[in-house]
Design a protein around this motif. Structure first.
Motif, short mmCIF file in Angstrom:
data_model
loop_
_atom_site.label_atom_id
_atom_site.label_comp_id
_atom_site.label_asym_id
_atom_site.label_seq_id
_atom_site.Cartn_x
_atom_site.Cartn_y
_atom_site.Cartn_z
N ASP A 144 0.81 -1.21 0.00
CA ASP A 144 0.00 0.00 0.00
C ASP A 144 0.85 1.27 0.00
O ASP A 144 0.32 2.36 0.04
N LYS A 145 2.16 1.14 -0.07
CA LYS A 145 3.06 2.28 -0.14
C LYS A 145 3.93 2.18 -1.38
O LYS A 145 4.36 1.10 -1.77
N TYR A 154 1.94 15.01 -1.29
CA TYR A 154 1.59 13.66 -0.86
C TYR A 154 1.93 13.40 0.60
O TYR A 154 1.87 12.27 1.06
N HIS A 195 1.44 6.57 0.78
CA HIS A 195 0.37 5.58 0.71
C HIS A 195 -0.26 5.66 -0.67
O HIS A 195 -0.45 6.76 -1.22
N ARG A 196 -0.56 4.53 -1.24
CA ARG A 196 -1.14 4.46 -2.59
C ARG A 196 -2.38 5.35 -2.72
O ARG A 196 -2.57 6.01 -3.73
N ASP A 197 -3.21 5.40 -1.68
CA ASP A 197 -4.43 6.19 -1.79
C ASP A 197 -4.19 7.70 -1.76
O ASP A 197 -5.09 8.48 -2.01
N GLN A 198 -2.97 8.14 -1.46
CA GLN A 198 -2.62 9.56 -1.52
C GLN A 198 -2.30 9.98 -2.95
O GLN A 198 -2.30 11.17 -3.25
N SER A 221 -5.13 8.76 -9.29
CA SER A 221 -5.47 7.62 -10.13
C SER A 221 -4.86 7.85 -11.50
O SER A 221 -4.77 8.98 -11.97
N TYR A 260 2.08 2.65 -12.38
CA TYR A 260 3.16 2.91 -11.45
C TYR A 260 4.21 1.83 -11.66
O TYR A 260 3.88 0.65 -11.85
N ASP A 274 4.04 -1.46 -9.90
CA ASP A 274 3.01 -2.41 -10.31
C ASP A 274 3.47 -3.30 -11.46
O ASP A 274 2.93 -4.38 -11.68
#
Length: 172
Positions: free
Chosen positions: A4-5, A36, A84-87, A90, A97, A100
């Motif tokens: 998640d980071k 971020y 964090h990915r959610d920061q 999209s 990324y 990934d």
């Protein structure tokens, strides 16, 4: 590193004598790294704020939490900064990324397994995928373009390559 980071930058040492750091940003817009926060250092410490003060060759000049001397800044040389990915924003369907892509299995258009993506390297133009496999004598660098990598399927953990002729020949 947690899934998640993502690494969004690294500290490359001091800039001056007042605790400013040279900051390599891995963001599409380098200065966006400050947006971020809070970021996590690779040693687990949290950075609540980053203030971008300017630019120097290949890096941003920044002030970060609690660093006030050249010695403190130099002690952070090589320290990765994670968000964090959610920061993070999209991405469009055709952007990824780097983290990934690493570990995906590479196949050619005929279904033959070519190896795995070991790393993604940026060379200033197109990114390069480093493909490795025990059957290969050396790793192979493949341009990460739509023509050569027509399919990226993150859900199934694979990419499809249409490499230029001879790229994978003679290296096994």
């Amino acid at each position: 590193m947690s899934d998640d980071k993502l690494i969004v930058g690294s500290i490359s040492g001091a800039f001056g004598v007042h605790g400013d750091v040279r900051l390599k940003s891995f963001c599409a817009d380098p200065a966006a790294i400050a947006e971020y926060t809070p970021l996590t250092r690779s040693d687990g410490e949290t950075l609540a704020t980053i203030v971008i003060k300017g630019q120097t060759k290949g890096a941003l000049i920044a002030r970060i939490d609690g660093i006030t001397t050249k010695e403190e800044a130099d002690a952070l040389r090589g320290m990765d900064l994670l968000a964090h990915r959610d920061q993070l924003p999209s991405l469009p369907d055709d952007e990824f990324y780097h983290t990934d892509l690493m570990g995906l299995t590479a196949f050619d258009t005929g279904g033959t397994r070519l190896g795995r993506v070991k790393a993604v390297q940026s060379n200033g133009a197109d990114d390069l995928l480093e493909i490795t496999d025990p059957t290969l004598k050396d790793s192979v660098l493949v341009p990460f373009t739509k023509a050569i990598v027509p399919t990226v399927d993150l859900a199934s953990g694979r990419i499809i390559l249409d490499p230029p002729g001879g790229l994978f020949e003679g290296i096994s």
